[in-house]
Design an enzyme around this catalytic site. Structure first.
Site, PDB file in Angstrom:
ATOM      1  N   GLU A   1      45.097  39.293  45.726  1.00  0.00           N
ATOM      2  CA  GLU A   1      46.369  38.921  45.108  1.00  0.00           C
ATOM      3  C   GLU A   1      47.439  39.998  45.306  1.00  0.00           C
ATOM      4  O   GLU A   1      47.948  40.589  44.344  1.00  0.00           O
ATOM      5  CB  GLU A   1      46.166  38.601  43.628  1.00  0.00           C
ATOM      6  CG  GLU A   1      45.256  37.417  43.405  1.00  0.00           C
ATOM      7  CD  GLU A   1      45.105  37.027  41.937  1.00  0.00           C
ATOM      8  OE1 GLU A   1      44.804  35.855  41.675  1.00  0.00           O
ATOM      9  OE2 GLU A   1      45.292  37.899  41.051  1.00  0.00           O
TER      10      GLU A   1
ATOM     11  N   GLU B   1      40.309  30.793  44.130  1.00  0.00           N
ATOM     12  CA  GLU B   1      39.999  30.763  42.702  1.00  0.00           C
ATOM     13  C   GLU B   1      40.588  29.482  42.124  1.00  0.00           C
ATOM     14  O   GLU B   1      41.809  29.311  42.110  1.00  0.00           O
ATOM     15  CB  GLU B   1      40.593  31.975  41.970  1.00  0.00           C
ATOM     16  CG  GLU B   1      40.077  33.319  42.458  1.00  0.00           C
ATOM     17  CD  GLU B   1      40.728  34.495  41.728  1.00  0.00           C
ATOM     18  OE1 GLU B   1      41.388  34.261  40.692  1.00  0.00           O
ATOM     19  OE2 GLU B   1      40.597  35.634  42.200  1.00  0.00           O
TER      20      GLU B   1
ATOM     21  N   TRP C   1      43.396  36.925  29.131  1.00  0.00           N
ATOM     22  CA  TRP C   1      42.950  38.298  28.972  1.00  0.00           C
ATOM     23  C   TRP C   1      42.841  38.580  27.473  1.00  0.00           C
ATOM     24  O   TRP C   1      43.241  37.767  26.636  1.00  0.00           O
ATOM     25  CB  TRP C   1      43.943  39.263  29.623  1.00  0.00           C
ATOM     26  CG  TRP C   1      43.888  39.254  31.125  1.00  0.00           C
ATOM     27  CD1 TRP C   1      43.172  38.402  31.919  1.00  0.00           C
ATOM     28  CD2 TRP C   1      44.594  40.131  32.001  1.00  0.00           C
ATOM     29  NE1 TRP C   1      43.385  38.703  33.244  1.00  0.00           N
ATOM     30  CE2 TRP C   1      44.250  39.761  33.324  1.00  0.00           C
ATOM     31  CE3 TRP C   1      45.475  41.189  31.809  1.00  0.00           C
ATOM     32  CZ2 TRP C   1      44.768  40.421  34.439  1.00  0.00           C
ATOM     33  CZ3 TRP C   1      45.991  41.846  32.913  1.00  0.00           C
ATOM     34  CH2 TRP C   1      45.632  41.465  34.213  1.00  0.00           C
TER      35      TRP C   1
ATOM     36  N   GLU D   1      38.931  40.469  30.961  1.00  0.00           N
ATOM     37  CA  GLU D   1      38.833  39.042  31.213  1.00  0.00           C
ATOM     38  C   GLU D   1      37.655  38.388  30.491  1.00  0.00           C
ATOM     39  O   GLU D   1      37.117  37.385  30.954  1.00  0.00           O
ATOM     40  CB  GLU D   1      38.748  38.780  32.724  1.00  0.00           C
ATOM     41  CG  GLU D   1      40.063  39.094  33.429  1.00  0.00           C
ATOM     42  CD  GLU D   1      40.077  38.671  34.888  1.00  0.00           C
ATOM     43  OE1 GLU D   1      41.167  38.557  35.441  1.00  0.00           O
ATOM     44  OE2 GLU D   1      38.994  38.466  35.482  1.00  0.00           O
TER      45      GLU D   1
END
Length: 684
Positions: free
Chosen positions: A151, A315, A323, A365
């Site tokens: 990312e 993903e 989070w 996470e």
């Protein structure tokens, strides 16, 4: 480079983190993955200190075991280069690799993406770990491909370390060659900003009015960040090409300040995307009329398709997301994960991996849930994934390699996106109009592409489309205007919104009548303009001669003046001091036409234009759909597949005027049929 994402079979899989779990759990995990219908796993993108626990000491034992075992179960492995998370020994020994804010505050180790792309030392160390991994796994029969980093430009997409300032200085010197040319491009004569030495050049820094830099410098900053990001990724791509030529290369993302088209063309075999539709839901404006929520994620997937017509979802959201301290997304209701999966496939995905196999029990996470919960016992999400696995085991081979069909494209470009981050006189308008046009097309079941205008764009890229919608391209070169004119002259329809064509590629305003570079195309000028906000009352547009046919004229109003006798006034302002003045025009030009809409688009105005153009669904002759259902069509030379996606929790009725077969179930359908809540059909 390869173009294919998958060969003959759709690849369905999951992200897996063997370093998070005891080794005795791996075999059970792999066995259950295969039983679920998975064929591929991604791993290792955050595992630098596993591979290199101290500088120069490389260890492969853990992942050798994990990959060998996965391969023994018939699972293919995607390896991530672990450069998104430099280890503590690295950042402690080489603090110059860390990112820095524009105010000079160093961003410390402790999360991820805490590095800068410019540091020569970081580039050296990234090359080192990539080379070691490539040499070690290039010939492993279980490793099929590589994901570079993770990312790029996520979390943070601005960089102000000393290395970044130096790299920017070198970048602008290469671009402009002389200070005179730089000063001209940045308009530094304004407010006495003129530079007399290259050493005076920095990335934008805090000013007396806070974070408000020279706007032309700010546009170049975004261009530099994109080029710098690509050059960072290229180091790894080149090593992988050299040492692992039989394995493909991709990266995942779609984040700001990055020309993903150039990244894909220069470095990748195909582009990968991380699809989390609930982001669209939680960011929906509570005052928005008839919001599309997770359905609007299809617009993002359309943008991905513009980069790579067939792509990988690295993903795919599979559970509630969050989070510890933010992003509190609810759990998807039964059927929603399946709906989101086919949403991605309908828009061009030929490979898809869920995030993640099992929810993490530690770290930020712990609430970003995967397929399995902490207890690792069977649950609804795993059963839903298994249903998808069974369906795609057969249907996937028919879908792979087909391409999306659309006669309408929404145009974008990076210069206007980047310039519009700072310029509130056009930037926010583009995203609003994109969304509203997409909403209007969706409700009419008219699929659309997103097409990025680039220096490489040619007439050949444009002519497949019957209609092009370019809502607010403030920056427009004369070359772009000529290309668009060629498209119109040969029969295309082009639609502009307010704030079109008045800036050059430096972001400076033309000394021309608005709409500047687009004036001849449109056959009109803008005699006056105004924001519609604050103390000003909302305005409206009257379409044709019907005083009841009113739509809102949102956010900004260009008051138009007809210049050519080929122009027809399609709508006039119905309120304020410019009531009766032209608001919407259509210019017949060659075999085509150019529309100019003087405000920011809303779905109702877009529907008016759709009606005037007699646009209809490509499936209209054989299919009637309710507005809750999205239609996407994927074709190849032999056959076509119509994806029907029901975003409503309630069952809806669809009507088939001719007999069709559902690829997922083998059922033959005709007449009125029920499509269950969050249901999917793939008809041929």
């Amino acid at each position: 480079m390869r173009n294919h994402v998958a060969n003959e079979q759709f690849e369905l899989g999951v992200c897996y983190y063997p370093e998070h779990w005891p080794e005795e759990m791996w075999a059970g995990d792999y066995r259950r993955m295969v039983e679920t219908g998975f064929t591929i796993v991604r791993m290792a993108e955050f595992a630098w200190s596993i591979f290199e626990p101290e500088e120069g000491n490389f260890q492969f034992e853990l992942f050798d075991k994990a990959i060998d075992l996965a391969h023994s179960y018939g699972l293919k492995v995607i390896l991530g280069t672990p450069t998104a998370t430099p280890p503590a020994w690295l950042t402690n020994r080489y603090p110059e690799v860390l990112n820095v804010t524009d105010e000079g505050v160093t961003l410390q180790h402790g999360m991820r993406r805490h590095y800068n792309y410019s540091s020569p030392k970081y580039r050296e160390l990234c090359a080192g770990i990539t080379r070691q991994l490539a040499q070690h796994y290039a010939n492993h029969p279980g490793v099929v491909g590589w994901q570079i980093d993770n990312e790029l430009n996520c979390e943070i997409n601005v960089f102000y370390s000393e290395s970044d300032h130096q790299a920017f200085r070198e970048w602008v010197q290469a671009k402009y060659e002389t200070l005179d040319q730089l000063n001209d491009a940045w308009g530094t004569v304004f407010w006495n900003q003129t530079y007399t030495s290259w050493s005076q050049i920095f990335l934008p820094r805090p000013t007396p009015t806070s974070k408000q830099p020279n706007p032309h410098q700010a546009l170049d900053e975004k261009r530099f960040i994109s080029d710098n990001t690509i050059s960072f990724a290229k180091i790894q791509a080149d090593i992988l090409r050299e040492l692992a030529p039989s394995q493909w290369v991709t990266t995942n993302g779609l984040f700001g300040h990055l020309d993903s088209h150039e990244l894909n063309e220069k470095l990748l075999d195909f582009f990968s995307y991380d699809s989390y539709p609930q982001f669209a839901s939680i960011h929906t404006d509570p005052e928005e009329a008839e919001p599309l929520r997770d359905r609007s994620w299809s617009l993002s997937l359309s943008a991905v398709r513009s980069i790579s017509p067939n792509f990988c979802i690295m993903e795919q959201q599979s559970g509630p997301g969050g989070w510890v301290n933010r992003m509190n997304m609810p759990s998807p209701k039964p059927g929603k994960m399946r709906l989101w999966t086919y949403q991605s496939i309908a828009h061009g995905a030929d490979k898809l991996l869920y995030f993640r196999w099992r929810t993490a029990t530690m770290g930020h996470e712990i609430y970003w849930h995967g397929l399995n919960d902490y207890h690792n016992q069977p649950n609804r999400r795993v059963r839903e994934a298994a249903q998808i696995g069974r369906e795609l085991a057969e249907a996937g081979k028919h879908i792979v390699g087909t391409r999306n069909q659309a006669d309408v494209a929404i145009l974008r470009d990076y210069d206007n996106e980047w310039d519009g981050e700072y310029d509130v006189w056009h930037g926010p308008f583009m995203w609003q109009s994109n969304k509203e046009w997409f909403k209007a097309l969706q409700k009419r079941h008219i699929p659309n592409d997103v097409l990025y205008m680039r220096s490489k764009t040619t007439l050949k890229d444009l002519i497949p489309y019957q209609v092009l919608i370019y809502p607010h391209p403030a920056i427009m070169s004369d070359e772009t205007a000529r290309l668009l004119d060629q498209y119109v002259q040969q029969g295309g329809t082009l639609i502009f919104g307010c704030r079109t064509g008045y800036k050059d590629t430096r972001g400076q305003c033309y000394m021309r009548l608005f709409p500047g570079a687009a004036k001849d195309l449109c056959g009109i000028t803008v005699e006056e303009f105004t924001m519609v906000q604050g103390t000003r009352l909302p305005t409206s547009i009257c379409w044709g001669n019907d005083p009841e046919a009113l739509t809102g004229a949102d956010a900004f109003n260009d008051i138009l003046h007809v210049e050519e006798d080929t122009v027809e006034v399609m709508g006039t302002y119905a309120s304020d001091y410019y009531a009766g003045k032209p608001a919407v025009t259509r210019n017949r030009r060659g075999k085509g036409e150019v529309w100019y809409y003087g405000a920011v688009f809303n779905a109702e105005a877009a529907q008016k234009i759709i009606d005037s153009l007699n646009l209809s669904s490509p499936a209209a002759e054989w299919l009637e759909l309710p507005p809750e259902v999205e239609l996407q069509i994927r074709n190849n030379d032999k056959s076509g597949y119509a994806f029907l996606l029901n975003y409503s929790e309630e069952a809806v009725t669809i009507t088939l005027k001719e007999e069709k077969t559902d690829l997922l179930t083998g059922e033959t359908l005709s007449g009125s049929c029920k499509l269950e809540g969050f249901g999917v059909r793939v008809l041929y």
